[in-house]
Design an enzyme around this catalytic site. Structure first.
Site, short mmCIF file in Angstrom:
data_model
loop_
_atom_site.label_atom_id
_atom_site.label_comp_id
_atom_site.label_asym_id
_atom_site.label_seq_id
_atom_site.Cartn_x
_atom_site.Cartn_y
_atom_site.Cartn_z
CG HIS A 45 4.95 -10.01 -2.14
ND1 HIS A 45 5.74 -9.65 -1.08
CD2 HIS A 45 4.62 -8.84 -2.76
CE1 HIS A 45 5.90 -8.33 -1.06
NE2 HIS A 45 5.23 -7.81 -2.06
CE LYS A 99 8.90 0.37 -1.42
NZ LYS A 99 8.28 -0.94 -1.60
NE ARG A 139 -1.15 -4.24 -0.94
CZ ARG A 139 -0.19 -3.53 -0.39
NH1 ARG A 139 0.34 -3.93 0.74
NH2 ARG A 139 0.23 -2.42 -0.95
CB SER A 194 7.61 -5.37 2.61
OG SER A 194 7.35 -6.26 1.57
N1 COA Z 1 0.72 -8.63 -0.72
C1 COA Z 1 1.47 -8.05 0.22
N2 COA Z 1 2.10 -6.87 0.04
C2 COA Z 1 1.97 -6.31 -1.15
C3 COA Z 1 1.21 -6.88 -2.18
C4 COA Z 1 0.56 -8.09 -1.92
N3 COA Z 1 -0.20 -8.69 -2.82
N4 COA Z 1 1.26 -6.07 -3.23
C5 COA Z 1 2.03 -5.04 -2.90
N5 COA Z 1 2.46 -5.18 -1.64
C6 COA Z 1 3.24 -4.23 -0.88
C7 COA Z 1 4.69 -4.54 -0.75
O1 COA Z 1 4.91 -5.32 0.40
C8 COA Z 1 5.28 -3.18 -0.61
O2 COA Z 1 5.13 -2.75 0.71
P1 COA Z 1 6.09 -1.66 1.37
O3 COA Z 1 6.04 -0.45 0.50
O4 COA Z 1 5.49 -1.50 2.70
O5 COA Z 1 7.49 -2.22 1.43
C9 COA Z 1 4.40 -2.34 -1.52
O6 COA Z 1 3.17 -3.01 -1.56
C10 COA Z 1 4.86 -2.23 -2.93
O7 COA Z 1 5.93 -3.07 -3.15
P2 COA Z 1 6.17 -4.07 -4.32
O8 COA Z 1 4.93 -4.67 -4.83
O9 COA Z 1 7.26 -4.99 -3.89
O10 COA Z 1 6.63 -3.20 -5.44
P3 COA Z 1 7.29 -1.81 -5.45
O11 COA Z 1 6.19 -0.85 -5.60
O12 COA Z 1 8.27 -1.58 -4.39
O13 COA Z 1 8.10 -2.05 -6.78
C11 COA Z 1 8.66 -1.90 -9.03
C12 COA Z 1 7.78 -1.41 -7.94
C13 COA Z 1 10.01 -2.37 -8.53
C14 COA Z 1 7.98 -3.06 -9.73
C15 COA Z 1 8.80 -0.71 -9.96
O14 COA Z 1 9.31 0.38 -9.23
C16 COA Z 1 9.72 -1.03 -11.12
O15 COA Z 1 9.31 -1.70 -12.04
N6 COA Z 1 10.96 -0.51 -11.05
C17 COA Z 1 11.99 -0.69 -12.07
C18 COA Z 1 12.11 0.59 -12.92
C19 COA Z 1 10.87 0.72 -13.75
O16 COA Z 1 10.62 -0.06 -14.64
N7 COA Z 1 10.07 1.75 -13.43
C20 COA Z 1 8.76 1.92 -14.04
C21 COA Z 1 8.76 2.72 -15.30
S1 COA Z 1 9.31 4.37 -15.13
#
Ligand code: COA
Length: 161
Positions: free
Chosen positions: A18, A42, A93, A131
């Site tokens: 990140h 989640k 990624r 993560s």
């Molecule tokens: N390096 C390391 N890990 C990465 C990464 C990077 N460059 N990019 C993504 N990841 C990993 C994260 O560690 C995480 O791993 P895990 O699933 O093993 O825990 C996974 O990829 C994705 O996590 P993250 O990038 O933190 O985002 P997310 O997918 O959990 O979050 C939100 C998505 C929160 C941004 C999205 O759900 C959101 O915007 N929610 C709010 C409500 C909304 O607006 N919804 C969309 C419209 S309906």
């Protein structure tokens, strides 16, 4: 006008993957807000609570004056609009990330097409980091210190004795 970008995610916990995306994005915008948002898939399964995640991101980015940290329980795109942001930033990624990001971007565009999506490709050294892989490695005794900020390593040591 300040060019504000939003870097949203769960950050459960923040990793060097990140940080790689965040620090590169911070050179493209005047200000980046790291937004800890809720991933509906989640809910109830977060490893660290919201305050712990906010504090870890704050500590990991404390040396960067144009990076701020906030959280929302609403839609990311609405937060972006209300904070005059011009773009959401996400890292990619591997190909499977692209499919997920494609759907998320399409939903966001449907809600508000004024906010751009900016995608940065992860450096090859960080493509395997997530993560959940960090969590699994730590619990199995693997050295995660090169993969996470110091504050995350400390949080794991405090949490899992
Ligand atoms: N390096 C390391 N890990 C990465 C990464 C990077 N460059 N990019 C993504 N990841 C990993 C994260 O560690 C995480 O791993 P895990 O699933 O093993 O825990 C996974 O990829 C994705 O996590 P993250 O990038 O933190 O985002 P997310 O997918 O959990 O979050 C939100 C998505 C929160 C941004 C999205 O759900 C959101 O915007 N929610 C709010 C409500 C909304 O607006 N919804 C969309 C419209 S309906």
């Amino acid at each position: 006008m300040k060019r504000i970008g939003i870097y949203p995610g769960s950050f459960d916990p923040i990793t060097n993957g990140h940080l790689d995306i965040l620090l590169r994005a911070s050179k493209l915008f005047d200000e980046i807000i790291v937004l800890i948002a809720f991933n509906k898939d989640k809910l109830g399964n977060y490893r660290f609570n919201i305050d712990e995640r906010i504090n870890m991101v704050k500590e990991a980015t404390k040396d960067y004056l144009n990076i701020k940290v906030d959280s929302t329980s609403g839609l990311t795109i609405n937060y972006a609009k209300s904070h005059n942001a011009i773009a959401l930033i996400r890292g990619i990624r591997v190909v499977s990330d692209f499919e997920y990001e494609w759907q998320l971007a399409a939903a966001n565009e449907y809600i508000d097409s004024d906010i751009e999506m900016v995608f940065l490709m992860s450096h090859k050294e960080t493509t395997f980091i997530s993560s959940s892989s960090i969590d699994e490695m730590y619990r199995c005794g693997v050295d995660i210190s090169p993969l996470v900020p110091d504050v995350v390593l400390k949080a794991y040591k405090d949490k899992i004795k």
